[in-house]
Design a protein around this motif. Structure first.
Motif, PDB file in Angstrom:
ATOM      1  N   ARG A   1       4.352   9.773   6.743  1.00  0.00           N
ATOM      2  CA  ARG A   1       4.950  11.034   5.959  1.00  0.00           C
ATOM      3  C   ARG A   1       5.490  10.421   4.625  1.00  0.00           C
ATOM      4  O   ARG A   1       5.169  10.991   3.443  1.00  0.00           O
ATOM      5  CB  ARG A   1       6.344  11.567   6.641  1.00  0.00           C
ATOM      6  N   ALA A   2       5.978   9.098   4.815  1.00  0.00           N
ATOM      7  CA  ALA A   2       6.345   8.425   3.157  1.00  0.00           C
ATOM      8  C   ALA A   2       5.427   8.266   2.414  1.00  0.00           C
ATOM      9  O   ALA A   2       5.271   8.443   1.194  1.00  0.00           O
ATOM     10  CB  ALA A   2       7.277   7.171   3.679  1.00  0.00           C
ATOM     11  N   VAL A   3       4.134   7.918   3.020  1.00  0.00           N
ATOM     12  CA  VAL A   3       2.967   7.606   2.307  1.00  0.00           C
ATOM     13  C   VAL A   3       2.260   8.843   1.573  1.00  0.00           C
ATOM     14  O   VAL A   3       1.987   8.873   0.324  1.00  0.00           O
ATOM     15  CB  VAL A   3       1.784   7.122   2.947  1.00  0.00           C
ATOM     16  N   ARG A   4       2.291   9.813   2.447  1.00  0.00           N
ATOM     17  CA  ARG A   4       2.119  11.118   1.872  1.00  0.00           C
ATOM     18  C   ARG A   4       2.793  11.942   0.584  1.00  0.00           C
ATOM     19  O   ARG A   4       2.500  12.413  -0.268  1.00  0.00           O
ATOM     20  CB  ARG A   4       1.937  12.274   2.943  1.00  0.00           C
ATOM     21  N   GLU A   5       4.084  11.608   0.712  1.00  0.00           N
ATOM     22  CA  GLU A   5       5.144  12.101  -0.295  1.00  0.00           C
ATOM     23  C   GLU A   5       5.201  10.869  -1.398  1.00  0.00           C
ATOM     24  O   GLU A   5       6.141  11.418  -2.268  1.00  0.00           O
ATOM     25  CB  GLU A   5       6.416  12.245   0.538  1.00  0.00           C
TER      26      GLU A   5
ATOM     27  N   LEU B   1      11.626   4.192   2.179  1.00  0.00           N
ATOM     28  CA  LEU B   1      10.973   3.916   3.694  1.00  0.00           C
ATOM     29  C   LEU B   1      11.770   3.173   4.326  1.00  0.00           C
ATOM     30  O   LEU B   1      12.011   3.406   5.435  1.00  0.00           O
ATOM     31  CB  LEU B   1       9.294   3.789   3.298  1.00  0.00           C
ATOM     32  N   ARG B   2      12.375   1.954   3.996  1.00  0.00           N
ATOM     33  CA  ARG B   2      13.125   0.999   4.504  1.00  0.00           C
ATOM     34  C   ARG B   2      14.274   1.888   5.133  1.00  0.00           C
ATOM     35  O   ARG B   2      14.619   1.542   6.403  1.00  0.00           O
ATOM     36  CB  ARG B   2      13.313  -0.242   4.057  1.00  0.00           C
ATOM     37  N   GLU B   3      14.996   2.563   4.297  1.00  0.00           N
ATOM     38  CA  GLU B   3      16.221   3.319   4.745  1.00  0.00           C
ATOM     39  C   GLU B   3      15.862   4.275   6.002  1.00  0.00           C
ATOM     40  O   GLU B   3      16.545   4.485   6.856  1.00  0.00           O
ATOM     41  CB  GLU B   3      16.787   4.148   3.684  1.00  0.00           C
ATOM     42  N   LEU B   4      14.596   4.971   5.827  1.00  0.00           N
ATOM     43  CA  LEU B   4      14.284   5.965   6.795  1.00  0.00           C
ATOM     44  C   LEU B   4      14.158   5.236   8.167  1.00  0.00           C
ATOM     45  O   LEU B   4      14.110   5.670   9.209  1.00  0.00           O
ATOM     46  CB  LEU B   4      12.982   6.799   6.313  1.00  0.00           C
ATOM     47  N   LEU B   5      13.269   4.031   8.135  1.00  0.00           N
ATOM     48  CA  LEU B   5      12.938   3.222   9.216  1.00  0.00           C
ATOM     49  C   LEU B   5      14.381   2.706   9.895  1.00  0.00           C
ATOM     50  O   LEU B   5      14.439   2.999  11.318  1.00  0.00           O
ATOM     51  CB  LEU B   5      12.162   2.018   8.951  1.00  0.00           C
TER      52      LEU B   5
ATOM     53  N   ARG C   1       0.575  -1.093  -0.026  1.00  0.00           N
ATOM     54  CA  ARG C   1      -0.198  -0.156   0.113  1.00  0.00           C
ATOM     55  C   ARG C   1       0.869   1.232   0.150  1.00  0.00           C
ATOM     56  O   ARG C   1       0.374   2.227   0.124  1.00  0.00           O
ATOM     57  CB  ARG C   1      -0.828   0.035   1.150  1.00  0.00           C
ATOM     58  N   LEU C   2       2.060   1.390  -0.228  1.00  0.00           N
ATOM     59  CA  LEU C   2       3.028   2.450  -0.101  1.00  0.00           C
ATOM     60  C   LEU C   2       2.416   3.301  -1.134  1.00  0.00           C
ATOM     61  O   LEU C   2       2.543   4.832  -0.875  1.00  0.00           O
ATOM     62  CB  LEU C   2       4.295   2.261  -0.353  1.00  0.00           C
ATOM     63  N   ASP C   3       1.885   3.338  -2.094  1.00  0.00           N
ATOM     64  CA  ASP C   3       1.300   4.181  -3.217  1.00  0.00           C
ATOM     65  C   ASP C   3      -0.119   4.699  -2.989  1.00  0.00           C
ATOM     66  O   ASP C   3      -0.427   5.535  -3.811  1.00  0.00           O
ATOM     67  CB  ASP C   3       1.474   3.665  -4.679  1.00  0.00           C
ATOM     68  N   ALA C   4      -0.677   4.165  -1.670  1.00  0.00           N
ATOM     69  CA  ALA C   4      -1.954   4.443  -1.742  1.00  0.00           C
ATOM     70  C   ALA C   4      -2.044   5.553  -0.418  1.00  0.00           C
ATOM     71  O   ALA C   4      -1.241   5.725   0.442  1.00  0.00           O
ATOM     72  CB  ALA C   4      -2.811   3.274  -1.188  1.00  0.00           C
TER      73      ALA C   4
END
Length: 243
Positions: free
Chosen positions: A135-139, A146-150, A43-46
């Motif tokens: 925030r990753a989903v919104r952007e 996202l994995r790198e950010l986590l 769902r990352l693109d949703a």
């Protein structure tokens, strides 16, 4: 006036506590990633939520941390207390007979503080993760981004756990030193720093000066008064003054 040899620091207890909290952070990390990874790919693109039950995840982590926090704090405090007693007996050349009530009060307070800090690690980690994911989903970020950010947020959590472990081991040693000094009739100490480049300037100026446990000096720009080891990450120690 007689000044006794310099106390030692509870390095082994500090290291064991650091490792124990790091293991807890890694366990939290594993659980969080296991809950998030499938949702990232789907769902990352949703827009909106990823279908992750954040309240349920928070409750689960809270239960896991609550089961471990007390034992982790108890183990650290037992190790520091045992070290502290042996070290004071070495310096004072006497057998220390603890006054149970005073020691129990100090250990109870230290335990409450450590349990609260341990619980805060998981709560703050999940809050950070929720914020980063949302925030990753919104952007419209990619899954790999996202994995790198986590991973960055988990590294921050582990660093915080390391700071907590070192700070709390030093604070526990300081608190128990005061209890045992006062039980032995020692009201004053000589402030002694680690004499290295990490000693903050506000503590350098206290080196070699005599203070009483009841009237500690100002140790930071905020004007806080602390005995050795009470300020954040303070590695200074109290050398007992006799006679």
């Amino acid at each position: 006036m007689r000044v006794k040899p310099k106390p030692r620091s509870p390095d082994n207890a500090e290291l064991a506590y650091t490792r124990a909290l790091a293991r807890l952070v890694r366990e939290i990390r594993r659980i969080v990633l296991a809950s998030i990874d499938p949702a990232i790919d789907r769902r990352l693109d949703a827009p909106g939520a990823l279908g992750i039950d954040w309240p349920k995840l928070r409750v689960r982590l809270g239960q896991i941390i609550a089961r471990q926090a007390g034992d982790l704090a108890d183990t650290m405090l037992e190790q520091v207390s045992r070290f502290n007693k042996r070290d004071l007996e070495r310096m004072l050349a006497i057998d220390i007979n603890d006054e149970p009530a005073a020691l129990r009060r100090a250990l109870s307070r230290l335990r409450r503080e450590n349990v609260a800090l341990i619980k805060s690690i998981g709560a703050e980690m999940l809050t950070d993760v929720h914020r980063v994911v949302s925030r990753a989903v919104r952007e419209g970020r990619r899954s790999s981004e996202l994995r790198e950010l986590l991973v960055e947020r988990f590294d921050v959590a582990e660093s915080r756990a390391d700071l907590i472990a070192r700070d709390q081991a030093l604070k526990a040693n300081s608190a128990l030193t005061r209890v045992r000094h006062e039980q032995a009739g020692i009201d004053q100490y000589v402030w002694s720093t680690s004499k290295d480049e990490r000693v903050r300037q506000s503590h350098q100026i206290l080196e070699g000066r005599i203070f009483s446990w009841a009237e500690p000096p100002v140790t930071n720009p905020n004007g806080d008064r602390n005995n050795p080891g009470e300020d954040f990450q303070c590695r200074c120690v109290a050398i007992p003054v006799l006679g």
